[in-house]
Write an enzyme that holds these catalytic residues in place. Structure first.
Site, PDB file in Angstrom:
ATOM      1  N   ASN A  46       0.872  -1.294  -0.038  1.00 15.05           N
ATOM      2  CA  ASN A  46      -0.020  -0.179  -0.144  1.00 15.05           C
ATOM      3  C   ASN A  46       0.676   1.295  -0.066  1.00 15.05           C
ATOM      4  OD1 ASN A  46      -2.454   1.671   0.736  1.00 15.05           O
ATOM      5  ND2 ASN A  46      -1.110   1.865   2.468  1.00 15.05           N
ATOM      6  N   GLY A  66       2.783   4.332  -0.656  1.00 13.05           N
ATOM      7  CA  GLY A  66       2.812   5.158  -2.125  1.00 13.05           C
ATOM      8  C   GLY A  66       2.989   6.843  -1.643  1.00 13.05           C
ATOM      9  N   GLN A 112      -2.771  10.739 -15.403  1.00 19.10           N
ATOM     10  CA  GLN A 112      -3.414  11.971 -14.853  1.00 19.10           C
ATOM     11  C   GLN A 112      -2.594  13.201 -15.011  1.00 19.10           C
ATOM     12  OE1 GLN A 112      -6.052  12.956 -13.251  1.00 19.10           O
ATOM     13  NE2 GLN A 112      -5.144  15.067 -13.271  1.00 19.10           N
ATOM     14  N   GLY A 118      -0.280  16.104 -14.502  1.00 20.62           N
ATOM     15  CA  GLY A 118       0.687  16.267 -13.037  1.00 20.62           C
ATOM     16  C   GLY A 118       1.032  15.324 -12.341  1.00 20.62           C
ATOM     17  N   TYR A 154       3.744   9.336 -11.115  1.00 20.11           N
ATOM     18  CA  TYR A 154       2.750   8.326 -10.267  1.00 20.11           C
ATOM     19  C   TYR A 154       2.054   7.480 -11.047  1.00 20.11           C
ATOM     20  CZ  TYR A 154      -0.985   7.512  -6.862  1.00 20.11           C
ATOM     21  OH  TYR A 154      -1.822   7.103  -5.918  1.00 20.11           O
TER      22      TYR A 154
HETATM   23  N1  CAA Z   1      -7.924  17.202 -12.907  1.00 18.07           N
HETATM   24  C1  CAA Z   1      -8.150  18.227 -13.925  1.00 18.07           C
HETATM   25  N2  CAA Z   1      -7.540  19.467 -13.945  1.00 18.07           N
HETATM   26  C2  CAA Z   1      -6.397  19.400 -13.176  1.00 18.07           C
HETATM   27  C3  CAA Z   1      -6.048  18.334 -12.369  1.00 18.07           C
HETATM   28  C4  CAA Z   1      -6.664  17.454 -12.127  1.00 18.07           C
HETATM   29  N3  CAA Z   1      -6.374  16.397 -11.421  1.00 18.07           N
HETATM   30  N4  CAA Z   1      -4.938  18.960 -11.801  1.00 18.07           N
HETATM   31  C5  CAA Z   1      -4.550  19.925 -12.300  1.00 18.07           C
HETATM   32  N5  CAA Z   1      -5.756  20.432 -13.183  1.00 18.07           N
HETATM   33  C6  CAA Z   1      -5.817  21.692 -13.941  1.00 18.07           C
HETATM   34  C7  CAA Z   1      -5.917  22.747 -13.129  1.00 18.07           C
HETATM   35  O1  CAA Z   1      -7.264  23.281 -12.878  1.00 18.07           O
HETATM   36  C8  CAA Z   1      -5.431  24.235 -14.012  1.00 18.07           C
HETATM   37  O2  CAA Z   1      -6.365  24.457 -15.073  1.00 18.07           O
HETATM   38  P1  CAA Z   1      -6.765  26.064 -15.255  1.00 18.07           P
HETATM   39  O3  CAA Z   1      -5.177  26.486 -15.692  1.00 18.07           O
HETATM   40  O4  CAA Z   1      -7.619  25.795 -16.289  1.00 18.07           O
HETATM   41  O5  CAA Z   1      -7.078  26.381 -13.857  1.00 18.07           O
HETATM   42  C9  CAA Z   1      -4.101  23.499 -14.832  1.00 18.07           C
HETATM   43  O6  CAA Z   1      -4.272  21.858 -14.611  1.00 18.07           O
HETATM   44  C10 CAA Z   1      -3.011  23.672 -14.249  1.00 18.07           C
HETATM   45  O7  CAA Z   1      -2.847  23.236 -12.925  1.00 18.07           O
HETATM   46  P2  CAA Z   1      -2.218  24.445 -11.779  1.00 18.07           P
HETATM   47  O8  CAA Z   1      -2.913  25.949 -12.088  1.00 18.07           O
HETATM   48  O9  CAA Z   1      -2.652  24.081 -10.426  1.00 18.07           O
HETATM   49  O10 CAA Z   1      -0.628  24.247 -11.899  1.00 18.07           O
HETATM   50  P3  CAA Z   1       0.408  24.073 -10.991  1.00 18.07           P
HETATM   51  O11 CAA Z   1       1.693  23.888 -11.963  1.00 18.07           O
HETATM   52  O12 CAA Z   1       0.538  25.008 -10.167  1.00 18.07           O
HETATM   53  O13 CAA Z   1       0.147  22.627 -10.282  1.00 18.07           O
HETATM   54  C11 CAA Z   1      -0.439  20.278 -10.183  1.00 18.07           C
HETATM   55  C12 CAA Z   1      -0.054  21.590 -11.047  1.00 18.07           C
HETATM   56  C13 CAA Z   1       0.941  19.979  -9.211  1.00 18.07           C
HETATM   57  C14 CAA Z   1      -0.529  19.159 -11.020  1.00 18.07           C
HETATM   58  C15 CAA Z   1      -1.437  20.777  -9.283  1.00 18.07           C
HETATM   59  O14 CAA Z   1      -2.704  21.299 -10.090  1.00 18.07           O
HETATM   60  C16 CAA Z   1      -1.958  19.566  -8.687  1.00 18.07           C
HETATM   61  O15 CAA Z   1      -1.803  18.965  -7.606  1.00 18.07           O
HETATM   62  N6  CAA Z   1      -3.207  18.900  -9.232  1.00 18.07           N
HETATM   63  C17 CAA Z   1      -3.839  17.535  -8.822  1.00 18.07           C
HETATM   64  C18 CAA Z   1      -2.998  16.612  -9.541  1.00 18.07           C
HETATM   65  C19 CAA Z   1      -3.792  15.162  -9.226  1.00 18.07           C
HETATM   66  O16 CAA Z   1      -4.995  14.968  -9.501  1.00 18.07           O
HETATM   67  N7  CAA Z   1      -3.059  14.441  -8.359  1.00 18.07           N
HETATM   68  C20 CAA Z   1      -3.886  13.325  -7.832  1.00 18.07           C
HETATM   69  C21 CAA Z   1      -3.304  13.152  -5.963  1.00 18.07           C
HETATM   70  S1  CAA Z   1      -4.226  12.146  -5.119  1.00 18.07           S
HETATM   71  C22 CAA Z   1      -3.640  10.649  -5.723  1.00 18.07           C
HETATM   72  O17 CAA Z   1      -2.772  10.592  -6.471  1.00 18.07           O
HETATM   73  C23 CAA Z   1      -4.198   9.429  -5.040  1.00 18.07           C
HETATM   74  C24 CAA Z   1      -4.788   8.559  -6.280  1.00 18.07           C
HETATM   75  O18 CAA Z   1      -4.339   7.533  -6.498  1.00 18.07           O
HETATM   76  C25 CAA Z   1      -5.940   9.010  -6.959  1.00 18.07           C
END
Ligand code: CAA
Length: 241
Positions: A82, A84, A141, A143, A147
């Site tokens: 698990n 991660g 995904q 970003g 991962y």
């Molecule tokens: N789904 C849809 N759109 C997303 C997104 C997502 N998961 N993540 C980012 N975006 C979009 C933002 O809304 C933004 O769009 P706009 O410019 O139209 O507003 C664009 O992508 C760029 O995002 P940021 O402005 O936030 O850019 P940044 O460089 O500051 O950060 C990032 C980028 C680090 C990827 C940040 O957006 C982030 O942390 N996003 C979440 C990514 C994600 O989904 N991670 C999952 C974590 S949980 C996990 O991993 C557990 C699992 O197994 C599911």
């Protein structure tokens, strides 16, 4: 039947729910953790589940850790991979360290841990290896190039290893949670979570860690002996394979 279960990253989030569910199912559970001593000790005193500290990305540490668990509880019959981490960044901003840290924990950690219990499972003709992958290993995904690659790798490992374990009574399966209400998901920028992610989940909510704990408990049971090489998705309808 009561067996020995080892859950990596088993003191927090989804891992804590899995450890507790396996204990409630009657198993002897050990919970590994890597960093947060305070949370781990609190978890141990609240649940009575012993905790063991090592970093799954380091093979030698895993070997010492598995030996300590087996000395305390007996041979590991059920391994839940698990542990991660995320190091989210858009690819053009992602550093080589962010890539490697995630691959080393989420994918190489699964190799390390599984490799160390595999021979014992083969010798005893029984084993359950359950790896927590992710919806983002299935669909990719933004970003999360690091991962998503690591979690997709976990699915390939699962399918290949299931074929090797089948004749030895070992099942190897993966669970792909969607977005679950844990610290990892709560670390996502609030605007992104509320405006981008939750609207993509047809059931309209985050999942609960206990919902993953129940799947793992079933896969670990004798009733699940015909399920191997499978990927069980639990994502509120966000993605169908
Ligand atoms: N789904 C849809 N759109 C997303 C997104 C997502 N998961 N993540 C980012 N975006 C979009 C933002 O809304 C933004 O769009 P706009 O410019 O139209 O507003 C664009 O992508 C760029 O995002 P940021 O402005 O936030 O850019 P940044 O460089 O500051 O950060 C990032 C980028 C680090 C990827 C940040 O957006 C982030 O942390 N996003 C979440 C990514 C994600 O989904 N991670 C999952 C974590 S949980 C996990 O991993 C557990 C699992 O197994 C599911």
């Amino acid at each position: 039947m009561s067996r020995v279960a080892l859950v990596t990253g088993g003191t927090r989030g989804i891992g804590a729910a899995i450890s507790i569910a396996l204990k409630e199912a009657g198993h002897k559970v050990a919970a590994n953790y890597a960093g947060n001593d305070e949370k781990a000790k609190a978890f141990e005193s609240e649940t009575g589940i012993p905790v063991f500290k090592w970093d799954v990305s380091n093979y030698a540490s895993c070997a010492d850790g598995v030996a300590a668990v087996e000395a305390a509880l007996g041979p590991v019959d059920i391994l839940v991979n698990n542990a991660g981490i995320t190091r989210d960044a858009m690819f053009h901003k992602m550093t080589p360290d962010q890539w490697l840290e995630v691959i080393n924990t989420n994918l190489n950690g699964v190799f390390n841990m599984t490799h160390l219990v595999w021979t014992g499972m083969r010798d005893r003709n029984f084993g359950r290896v359950i790896t927590i992958s992710s919806i983002n290993g299935q669909k990719g995904q933004m970003g999360q190039v690091n991962y998503s690659a690591s979690k997709a790798g976990d699915l390939g490992l699962t399918k290949a290893l299931a074929q090797e374990g089948a004749a030895k009574g070992i099942t190897v399966n993966a669970v792909c949670p969607g977005y679950i209400a844990t610290e990892m998901v709560k670390a996502i920028p609030e605007k992104v979570l509320n405006e981008r992610i939750i609207p993509q989940i047809p059931v309209g909510r985050l999942g609960e860690p206990e919902e993953i704990g129940r799947i793992v408990t079933f896969l670990a049971s004798d009733d699940a002996g015909f399920i191997t090489g499978s990927t069980i998705s639990a994502n509120g309808g966000q993605f169908f394979v």
